[in-house]
Each structure stands twice: as C-alpha cells, then as structure tokens.
Design an enzyme around this catalytic site. Sequence first.
Site, PDB file in Angstrom:
ATOM      1  N   GLU A   1      43.561  38.555  39.146  1.00 25.98           N
ATOM      2  CA  GLU A   1      43.639  38.871  37.713  1.00 25.98           C
ATOM      3  C   GLU A   1      43.556  40.381  37.605  1.00 25.98           C
ATOM      4  O   GLU A   1      42.506  40.969  37.861  1.00 25.98           O
ATOM      5  CB  GLU A   1      42.495  38.169  36.957  1.00 25.98           C
ATOM      6  CG  GLU A   1      42.766  38.034  35.464  1.00 25.98           C
ATOM      7  CD  GLU A   1      42.202  39.193  34.670  1.00 25.98           C
ATOM      8  OE1 GLU A   1      42.938  40.197  34.509  1.00 25.98           O
ATOM      9  OE2 GLU A   1      41.060  39.105  34.232  1.00 25.98           O
TER      10      GLU A   1
ATOM     11  N   CYS B   1      40.282  43.117  29.876  1.00 26.96           N
ATOM     12  CA  CYS B   1      41.670  42.828  30.260  1.00 26.96           C
ATOM     13  C   CYS B   1      42.446  42.217  29.104  1.00 26.96           C
ATOM     14  O   CYS B   1      43.630  42.492  28.937  1.00 26.96           O
ATOM     15  CB  CYS B   1      41.692  41.868  31.452  1.00 26.96           C
ATOM     16  SG  CYS B   1      40.785  42.458  32.882  1.00 26.96           S
TER      17      CYS B   1
END
Length: 461
Positions: free
Chosen positions: A234, A268
Amino acid sequence: MSATIHTTNPATGQPLAAYEAWDTARIESAVERAHAAARAWAKVPATERATRVGHLASVLREHRETLAHLTVTEMGKPVGEAEGEVSKSALTAAYYAENGPGILADERVEIEGAEAWVAYEPIGLVLAVMPWNFPVWQVMRFAIPSLIAGNGILLKHASNVTGSALALQSLFVEAGFPEHLVTALVIADGDVPEVTAGLIEDDRVAAVTLTGSNRAGAAVGSAAGRAAKKSVLELGGSDAFVVLDDADAEVAATAAVKARFTNSGQSCVCAKRFIVAAPAADAFTAAFVAGVQALRIGDPRERATQVGALARDDLRAAIQRQVEESVAAGARLLTGGEPVPGEGYFYQPTVLADTGPGMAAFDEETFGPLAAITVAQDDEDAVRLANATAYGLGLSIWTAEPGRGVALARRITSGAAFVNAIVASDPRLPFGGTKRSGHGRELAAAGIREFTNTRTYWVTA
C-alpha cells in the site's frame, strides 16, 4: 550494524526517548523465536484464535488513553483522532473475532465422483513494514486478520514511533497471544534496507506487507519477487475529490475540509486533488477556504485542536517545496502557504487554486495540510483530470444523483470509490490500491485470505 534510535516530539521539537537498535545476533534470535511461535500458533484452532482476538478488542479499549498519548507525543496527531484510531482498531478486532472463523471455513465444491473443498491455511511468519502516520491502526488492520489466519508477525515499525511499536508488542501478550508471536524489531534507519531484504529472503519468512513510499515499495516488492514470496503493498495516493455541477457545493466543501485535513493531511486516503465542475467552482472554493481558515491549529494534546504538528521537519519542508513550485508554475495561493512560527513542525492549512497536471501539488502525493483545487469543464474533463495521476487508491464523487456518480466512478481507476461520502477504511470492506498505489488487499474477507495458502483438496473413494 547497531546504533541508537532517537524519537522526538514533533509538537515541540524536543527529544522523547532513545532505543538501542538491534545487532545481527539479536535480530536472528528474534526471528528464530518468532518462527517457532508461528509454527505453534498455526496448530491452534481458528475459533480459539478468534477468542484471543476478542480479548484484544477489550485490551485495546482498556489502553485507549495510553496508546493515544504515545501517538500524540511521537507523531503529533490530535488527541481526539488518536483515541479514534485505537477505538477503530478495537472495532476491527471485534469484527474479526466474530467473523474470522467463518471466513476461514472450508468451502465445499460439488464435483461428481469426488469430495472436494478449498481450505485457507496459515502460511507462517509474515514481515510487516509499517508507517508512522497511524501507529496503532496501520499495524492492527494487518495484524488482526493475519493472526486470525494463524500466522506470526515480525513488525518493522517506523523508527519515530518505536515506543508505539513496543507498546503494541506488549499489548498482544496481555491479550493472551503467545510471546514472540508478534515481535517488534528495533532496527536503525540506515540498516533497514539490508535487514528487510535479508528477512524477505530468509526461508523462515513466508510473505511481506508494506505500507509506505513508492521507493520503499519498489525495494520490498523487488525483493519479494526475487524470493517468489507473496507481497501486499500500500504505497499512498493522490485521491481525487470530484464535485459535479449538481452537487450541493457547501455540503461538499464541509466534507472536503475533513477529507483533506484529517491527521493533519498525513493519510494515504486523504483527498488531495479537488476537481470541481466549473458551475460549482466559485461556491465550493469560497466555502472550502472558509472552512480551512476556521481550522484550529495547535497543541495536539488539546481536544480543541484539529490540525497538529507534522511528524517530522523534513515533511514540512516537502510541503513548502510543493507549494512554492506549484505557485511558480501558475497556481494561486488562496490561504496558508507557510510554516507556523515557533517550536514544533507545524504548517498552515493551505489551499491552492488553478492547479493541474504538471504541478507538484497535483502530480505528487502531498502528505500534509495542502489542498489543490482544479476546475473541470464537464464530466469528461473531470474523468480526465481524476485519472491524470500515477496513483489509484481512493476516489470520492459528490452529486445530487448517486447513479451518475457511480457511472462516473466506473471510468476512474482506483481501489475504492465513494459517492457522497469521504473515503475511509472499514473492516467489512477490502482496502487497497491500483497503479502506483500498490497491490493486494487488507481487511474484510480478502484481507484475511491474502496471507493464507488457498489450498485445494480432492478426495476420491
């Protein structure tokens, strides 16, 4: 190898603690113990593993204030958000305690003349390289499903949250998990690339997961590929927040402030590029800027604070560079744009208008309190702009007609699409990205099965 790791309070710039980094012998000893613990844990029935995870939920709630305090002091998160992070982790543990054994149950397949099924079995020891921005949640969203699946964990947390890493290790033991099943590795920053590559190559390590930068992801992904081992990456995002011409501009703007400035913009899945249809642009921009200017910056220990310090001074410098380069390229500064004078690593919540491809604030991931507004001429232009990124993590679309939003979302590449809602992770839904945002999924059934051996059984009489 070996050095001293120093942690710093980003709200004051003052030192917090010092930790002796491990040498090669200590790392080897830790891996051997973790490997043995993982082999034993794999033999524990899934229902019993789930019971321990249920205990973990209770322990997380009991230690909410202590863990939140560590988060506040080590990376500057406002205290209310820090407590919310721990509560979300507890909620996730409760979800998996209830649903994990069912997700892992054998799946029967009807085949004439044979008995067949698919089993989800433990793979062993998993290396987790985790970031600092959610010191508790980032670990828990991977660790909880992985432990339910019957695996062990080697945790390489970010060095600036070493205290949080060691606290979490102790918390797992308190919740009833075996010693060494979750092992926090204390590794000096300069040694991380070599140690990580060596661990991935080690036969005792079955897989690796990383949340972090593209550079780190490329290194870990390459090492995993060479070792023919599973990886989940990720790697951040530059999420588009799309406001269509029929949206309620003020409602969207209120949501946009929260979507961009949660965790002081260090997430994020924070919305970063605000792509607004021309008819709604003036109203949205005015409401958005007013909301940003009303944000309370200050001591993250105070409950009234909405924007705390950035975790490190180099992150603040990166935001300043992105602002300056974007303005030089033609963006307009609407508010903010400067570090906050005084101690600590604070930066003014900042909004840039007239941004677009070719500008740092649009092309790069902005990991801090910086928002970039871009005007789209129509839906086709909004799709073009939303897709004009190397990333593909989340997407948020705002419209009076949800069906229109879903149709538009299908034309934009991302790991998740939210219509009339802020992008967020939820234990009931898979989480992950596409393109340079990485691959693999965490959470939900997909997350628990990522680190299992999906094994086929075929039995004939």
